[in-house]
Design an enzyme around this catalytic site. Structure first.
Site, short mmCIF file in Angstrom:
data_model
loop_
_atom_site.label_atom_id
_atom_site.label_comp_id
_atom_site.label_asym_id
_atom_site.label_seq_id
_atom_site.Cartn_x
_atom_site.Cartn_y
_atom_site.Cartn_z
N SER A 2 -97.58 10.61 5.91
CA SER A 2 -97.40 9.58 6.39
C SER A 2 -98.78 8.81 6.66
O SER A 2 -99.36 8.07 6.53
CB SER A 2 -96.71 10.29 6.95
OG SER A 2 -95.88 9.26 8.05
N ASP A 22 -94.50 2.25 12.36
CA ASP A 22 -94.34 3.28 13.97
C ASP A 22 -94.97 2.18 14.82
O ASP A 22 -95.75 0.88 14.91
CB ASP A 22 -95.10 3.91 13.44
CG ASP A 22 -96.46 4.19 13.26
OD1 ASP A 22 -97.47 3.51 12.73
OD2 ASP A 22 -97.44 5.16 13.57
N HIS A 70 -93.49 6.05 3.66
CA HIS A 70 -91.33 6.28 4.01
C HIS A 70 -90.50 5.59 3.32
O HIS A 70 -89.57 5.21 4.06
CB HIS A 70 -91.45 7.35 5.21
CG HIS A 70 -92.24 7.90 6.29
ND1 HIS A 70 -91.55 8.95 6.42
CD2 HIS A 70 -93.48 7.72 7.32
CE1 HIS A 70 -92.15 9.82 7.28
NE2 HIS A 70 -93.56 9.27 7.10
#
Length: 235
Positions: free
Chosen positions: A122, A137, A159
């Site tokens: 990630s 994010d 992701h």
């Protein structure tokens, strides 16, 4: 450069236990690397000590020792002394901010280019690209620069998914990456789905796992990359 970098899309796939699906990918890198340092700077809400224990538990079957970089008085020396480097997921902006704060970017890149294995998931994968400009994010803190490790000469988007909740009117991931390629049409982006990973060994780059990835650059949008594909031409 003898880079060995494993860049996982996520710490989980579906409902599987934490890091379980990553074990077959990580295990070969631990054969001659027993002492690893874990960088938990992306794990803000979890707390560094709790995060470290979570990673130790998830990787317990690998028979390796894992220390947290926050446990060391000299973080840079901890990177040099370790046999391998883990970088966990969480908030990419905070992760990069702390790497700049402790002056760790150069020493990590130096050690990995010399052959020390690097495993990120990630956010830990995000920072392996040229910059964090294609992360998903929230920018909760402003690092001195968006420039990252540059272990790969392109952008990553972990992701990656095209799912859009019914009734949701925000941009899709593909739309956001289109915007990036309009601003910077010369820089490639590879979106990797959960359960997959990119593995660089020297001049060879491979897509691991059983899911497609997607390539974006300029007018080329969401071009599928077959599972298991050789992506060495991107290096």
């Amino acid at each position: 450069m003898n880079i060995r970098a494993l860049l996982l899309s996520a710490s989980r796939v579906g409902d599987t236990p934490y890091l379980e699906h990553t074990l077959p990918f990580i295990a070969p890198l631990t054969e001659h690397a027993r002492n690893w340092v874990f960088i938990p700077y992306a794990g803000i809400s979890l707390g560094y000590d709790v995060y470290l224990e979570k990673v130790r538990e998830g990787l317990r079957n690998l028979n390796i020792n894992i220390s947290g970089i926050h446990e060391h008085a000299d973080p840079r020396q901890a990177i040099r002394d370790a046999d391998g480097i883990f970088v966990g997921g969480g908030n990419t902006f905070h992760l990069l901010h702390e790497l700049y704060r402790y002056d760790l970017l150069f020493v990590i890149r130096e050690q990995v280019e010399a052959g020390k294995p690097y495993v990120g998931w990630s956010a830990g994968s995000n920072i392996a690209g040229l910059s964090i400009r294609t992360t998903n994010d929230m920018p909760i803190i402003e690092p001195p620069s968006f420039t990252a490790l540059g272990l790969l000469p392109f952008q990553l988007n972990p992701h990656y998914t095209d799912y859009q909740a019914p009734g949701h009117n925000g941009e899709t991931r593909a739309q956001r990456l289109l915007e990036f390629t309009m601003v910077d049409p010369l820089t490639p982006v590879v979106g990797i789905q959960e359960g997959s990973a990119l593995y660089r060994q020297g001049d060879k780059l491979t897509l691991l796992g059983d899911k497609e990835a997607y390539f974006f650059k300029g007018s080329v949008q969401k071009s599928p990359i077959a599972a298991g594909a050789d992506l060495s031409e991107l290096l």
